[in-house]
Structure formats: structure tokens, C-alpha cells
Design an enzyme around this catalytic site. Structure first.
Site, short mmCIF file in Angstrom:
data_model
loop_
_atom_site.label_atom_id
_atom_site.label_comp_id
_atom_site.label_asym_id
_atom_site.label_seq_id
_atom_site.Cartn_x
_atom_site.Cartn_y
_atom_site.Cartn_z
N TYR A 139 -0.60 8.04 -8.47
CA TYR A 139 -0.02 6.83 -7.90
C TYR A 139 1.23 7.22 -7.12
CZ TYR A 139 -3.02 3.96 -10.94
OH TYR A 139 -4.10 3.36 -11.55
N GLU A 140 1.53 6.49 -6.03
CA GLU A 140 2.60 6.93 -5.15
C GLU A 140 3.98 6.82 -5.80
OE1 GLU A 140 2.04 4.50 -1.74
OE2 GLU A 140 3.03 2.77 -2.61
N SER A 141 4.05 6.17 -6.96
CA SER A 141 5.32 6.13 -7.69
C SER A 141 5.66 7.50 -8.28
CB SER A 141 5.22 5.11 -8.82
OG SER A 141 4.10 5.39 -9.64
N GLY A 142 4.76 8.47 -8.17
CA GLY A 142 5.07 9.81 -8.65
C GLY A 142 4.39 10.17 -9.96
N HIS A 199 6.39 5.31 3.90
CA HIS A 199 7.05 5.86 2.70
C HIS A 199 7.46 7.31 2.91
CE1 HIS A 199 6.51 2.35 0.42
NE2 HIS A 199 5.53 2.68 -0.38
#
Lengths: 272, 253
Positions: free
Chosen positions: B51-54, A104
């Protein structure tokens, strides 16, 4: 200035056989309606770019639209495998699928470099993993100031980027909010862009943590209400978690998958 | 005899106990997300979930199915772009604990989530791939790995190093320039493993109630070291079980 067109006109204008195509949306705002229109228009030999291929690329890959995938995580979030993606990699069905695999962090930085108009990005990443041995677009680079060895990844500059957003005004300025992933970078990195929106409104009143893509920075805008289903558009719809779970059974078997696509995508008219 | 709780519940509770008030935690979906939210609702109300979604500081009242469910953005202190999550928050070492899972782990806690089989171009099983894991494993101050322990998952050498644990042994993380300290604990359905301070080799340091060191040895693809003072891990208490079951019932709702 972005031109406001129908979805089918927009896809016909921006996506060509053999293109490098990015369709972004990190769980939220995934441009499914646009993906379905690409399938209906029988585009072929695409290099698909996306951090998380998700169901949208599972569908494009299974329908034979892609010859290469540039990605960083190919699963069905919270559910399991992407069966069409796996079948293409493991069994070359319906076609062989070349992979260019990143993390990512690497993908995000590749888009950043593309949006910034520079040839590569630098990060601390990949060191000690087996990825650089398989992926030619991961190389070491020495910092000219400190001598430290870091990792370089080349800019992503897709021929076309497609995203979904909440809304646009009549001049084609696009407004989106909520989880916005890497969409702004992906649009600015691309040569051409198409943004599908839930609706077109007279004026864009401010929203918390919004991003506005000015009309001069994009190519086409098309209205596609519900165009991110089964993902979601914050303020308009909820993620259809049940469908993500159902997709596991639909996509597991080639025949079931093809029948589902025929009934629900190929024979469906695009949104107006 | 019916156990009063499942092994998944035991693993989730053991993972939740790794988090403390104020810990900044990078959360993956599935069991880590359940564990992190369990900690937030019981022993560590001020744990910070990223969370890696920001979504920074997400406080969901129900369990998300994906890392990008709307409930995360709606309850977060801040929502940032994905490049920002990795470049500003993870890379400089602002995150204390990263949770990872794995399809395979080896004796030096290296992790494979890419392919099963040694030929990358023609894998036996194509797994999802890296996602955020390589940089989480590199840059979080410490890493907690959660996975079921079998001879298929606990292998002498992983088929593919997606994320680095301790490489080939002592000193490798420093040589590679990885800033975090690496996997501190590995939680399985048999117990908890930690790297030996001298050899970096994963060592069984605790077993769950009703499990033995022999059970864990039999499920490990290398001669498993066992700590001389092997602990027995407390089973889930009433509060942990009630809150966890309430959370699980809301998953993806």
C-alpha cells in the site's frame, strides 16, 4: 533545542499570515488539533502544502485560511470527494484557491530535496501526462552522465511544518512509529516546526520501526492528547472511520459545514 | 430474476483472478484492496500487497477504509516512508502489478483522475488528482484498471491525461521511456478489455455471464473493437463469494 509549549502558544509562535505551511501525516498521525487551533487564531492567506489534503485541509480551506494549495491527491480516502476543496476550486468559495498540483512521487521527492538542503530532486515521473503543462514546478532535466531525460521538481522548504507524533521526552526529543509517511522529511525541510504529541514521558523506550526526531532539529513541542482525531495515533487510538464517512454529509453543504465548525472547532477551547 | 451476485462482486472477483502466488501488487483503496485481499485469502495466499502508505506485505484480516489504516502497519512485513515506497520500490520496477481506477479512460487506456471538462483552471468537476497513479502506470510491470463502463467513463479522448496507458498508440510508451508494459487488462461491469497487440486499442476480449458485446458497445464512447474469440467469464464461485462477503462486512471496522 525544542521548547515545550502549549498548543495555542505554539501555533501563535510558528504560523503567520501568508506563510507556506505543511501539515503532514499520511492517513496516520494527522495533526487535527493544530489545524483547529490555526482556524481559531484566524490565520489567513496560507499556502497549504500536503500530499493528501484530507479532512484537515478541507476544514482550513472551507474556513477561509488558505489562498493556495500544493498537493497530490485531494479526496476523502475510501469515501469520495473533499467538498470544501471542490467548492473552492469549482466556485471560489469562500475564496479562490490557487493549485500547484503534483503526484505523490513528486511531492515526496520535493520534501526529500528540502530536507537534504539541495534545490531540486530528480525522478522518473510525469512523462506523457498533462500535469507538466499545468504545473510550472515540473521540468525536464538531462542526466549529465547518461544523457537520459528525467524530471526535476524543486525542493519544498515550508516556512513551517506541523506534525503529530506519539510522544516526546522532557528535553523535546520526539518519538513516532507506525505509518510515518513523509513527516520526517517535511519537518527537516522546514524553517520552523511544531510537533504535537499524545504525551510527554520521562524516557523513550524503543518501539518497532520508530523514528526519533532529536530535540535540536525541531522548534516547538506541544502536548495535544487525541490531537490526531479522526485520524489515529498507533498505540493510542484507532482511526475513526465512521467520522470520515460522516464528514461527507457535514461538508457537502456550506451552511452545515459552517455550523459544524462553529460548534466543534471555533467555540472549543484548545487542549491544555 | 435476482442475480446471485452483484456486478461489483463480479468485478472484484475478476480482478482477484489477475493475481497469482508471489505477485507483488501495488494496491489502491476500494475495489482493488478488496480484490487483492480476496486473492490472498483464496487462490494466491502468497501474493504480496504493497500500500502506498509504506506498508509492504500487509496481511489485514479485515478490509481497511483507507490506505493507511492501522491494521496494515500491524500486519506488514515492513513499514517504510512514503519517499522510500516510490523511490526504492516502485520506481526501479520491483512491483509486478499496479491496480488503478479512473473517472475516465480512453481507447488507448490513458486515465483521467484530475478534472472533468477541458479547462483545467475552471473544471466542471474537480476530481482528487494523481496520487500515486502516474508513476504506478509508468513503472509497475503491468497495470490492471478497474472501473464501471459507461459513455461518460469510456471516452474517445480523456479530458486530462493523469496517467499514461498507451499514449496515442503503438510505440508511445517506449518513446516516453516508460519502463512498465502498461495496462494489460481493464475490468468493467460488462467484461474484460485488453490492448490489441498491434494497435494498442482497448478491445473487448471477454464478457461476464449475462452480458453481451452489444451491451459493452453501447456503453463505450468510441467504436469498440471486439475479439473474434470473445470469451465468457466464469461467474464467481461459492468460495470467492463467501470470502468476499465476509471481507466486505469488515470494511473499516
Amino acid at each position: 533545542m525544542a521548547e515545550i509549549v502549549s498548543l495555542s502558544e505554539g501555533i501563535a509562535a510558528v504560523v503567520r499570515d501568508g506563510d507556506t505551511l505543511a501539515m503532514e501525516g499520511f492517513t496516520h498521525l494527522i495533526p487535527f488539533a493544530a489545524g483547529h487551533e490555526i482556524i481559531r487564531q484566524h490565520r489567513r492567506d496560507l499556502t497549504l502544502v500536503r500530499m493528501t489534503p484530507d479532512l484537515i485541509y478541507d476544514q482550513l480551506i472551507g474556513m477561509g485560511c488558505a489562498s493556495k494549495l500544493i498537493f497530490s491527491w485531494g479526496g476523502n480516502p475510501g469515501v469520495g470527494s473533499l467538498h470544501r476543496f471542490r467548492d473552492a476550486v469549482e466556485n471560489s468559495w469562500p475564496l479562490p484557491l490557487e493549485l500547484e498540483e503534483h503526484s505523490h512521487a513528486g511531492m515526496a521527492n520535493r520534501y526529500l530535496a528540502g530536507a537534504s538542503g539541495i534545490p531540486f530532486a530528480v525522478l522518473r515521473g510525469y512523462v506523457g501526462t498533462d500535469l507538466p503543462a499545468q504545473t510550472d514546478t515540473i521540468r525536464p532535466i538531462t542526466c549529465p552522465f547518461t544523457g537520459e531525460v528525467l524530471t526535476a521538481v524543486p525542493a519544498l522548504s515550508p516556512d513551517v511544518t506541523i506534525i503529530h507524533a506519539q510522544r516526546a521526552d522532557r528535553k523535546g526529543n520526539v518519538q513516532m512509529w507506525g505509518i510515518l509517511g513523509v513527516q520526517k522529511e517535511a519537518v527537516l525541510a522546514a524553517k520552523r516546526s511544531l510537533i504535537t504529541v499524545e504525551e510527554i514521558v520521562d524516557s523513550l523506550d524503543p518501539k518497532p520501526q520508530e523514528v526519533v526526531l532529536p530535540s535540536f532539529a525541531t522548534t516547538y513541542v506541544a502536548v495535544a492528547p487525541g490531537g490526531s482525531h479522526p485520524s489515529y495515533a498507533q498505540g493510542y487510538s484507532l482511526r475513526d472511520n465512521a467520522f470520515y464517512t460522516e464528514w461527507d454529509a457535514i461538508s457537502k453543504d456550506r451552511g452545515t459545514f459552517l455550523r459544524w465548525m462553529e460548534e466543534n472547532v471555533v467555540r472549543r477551547a484548545p487542549a491544555a | 430474476m435476482t442475480a446471485a451476485y452483484t456486478s461489483d462482486e463480479m468485478m472484484t472477483v475478476a480482478a482477484a483472478r489477475q493475481l497469482h502466488n508471489g505477485t507483488v501488487c501495488f494496491v489502491g483503496i476500494g475495489l482493488p484492496s478488496a480484490a487483492a485481499n480476496l486473492a490472498r485469502m483464496t487462490s494466491a495466499p502468497d501474493v504480496v500487497l504493497i500500500y502506498e502508505s509504506g506498508t509492504l506485505g500487509a496481511k489485514p484480516d479485515r478490509l481497511p477504509l483507507s490506505i493507511g489504516d492501522g491494521i496494515l502497519a500491524e500486519t506488514a512485513d515492513a513499514v517504510v516512508s512514503v519517499p522510500e515506497v516510490f523511490n526504492y520500490w516502485l520506481q526501479p520496477g520491483r512491483i509486478d502489478v499496479g491496480f488503478l481506477s479512473a473517472a475516465q479512460i480512453d481507447r488507448y487506456a490513458n486515465i483521467n483522475t484530475t478534472v472533468i471538462g477541458t479547462d483545467y483552471r475552471h473544471p466542471k468537476v474537480r476530481l482528487p488528482g494523481a496520487g500515486g497513479a502516474p508513476e504506478i502506470a509508468a513503472s509497475c510491470r503491468e497495470v490492471v484498471v478497474v472501473l464501471r463502463q459507461t459513455r461518460r467513463t469510456f471516452v474517445d479522448r480523456v479530458d486530462f491525461v493523469t496517467s499514461v496507458g498507451f499514449g496515442r498508440g503503438p510505440g508511445d510508451r517506449q518513446r516516453l521511456g516508460l519502463s512498465g508494459s502498461g495496462p494489460r487488462v481493464v475490468i468493467t461491469d460488462f467484461g474484460i478489455l485488453s490492448p490489441d497487440p498491434e494497435t494498442c486499442e482497448l478491445t473487448l476480449v471477454g464478457v461476464h455471464h449475462g452480458c453481451t458485446a452489444d451491451d459493452a458497445r453501447a456503453a463505450t464512447g468510441w467504436p469498440l473493437a471486439v475479439a473474434p474469440d470473445l470469451a465468457t467469464i466464469d461467474p464467481p464461485n461459492q468460495e470467492e463469494l463467501i470470502v468476499l462477503r465476509r471481507l466486505e462486512a469488515t470494511k473499516g471496522a
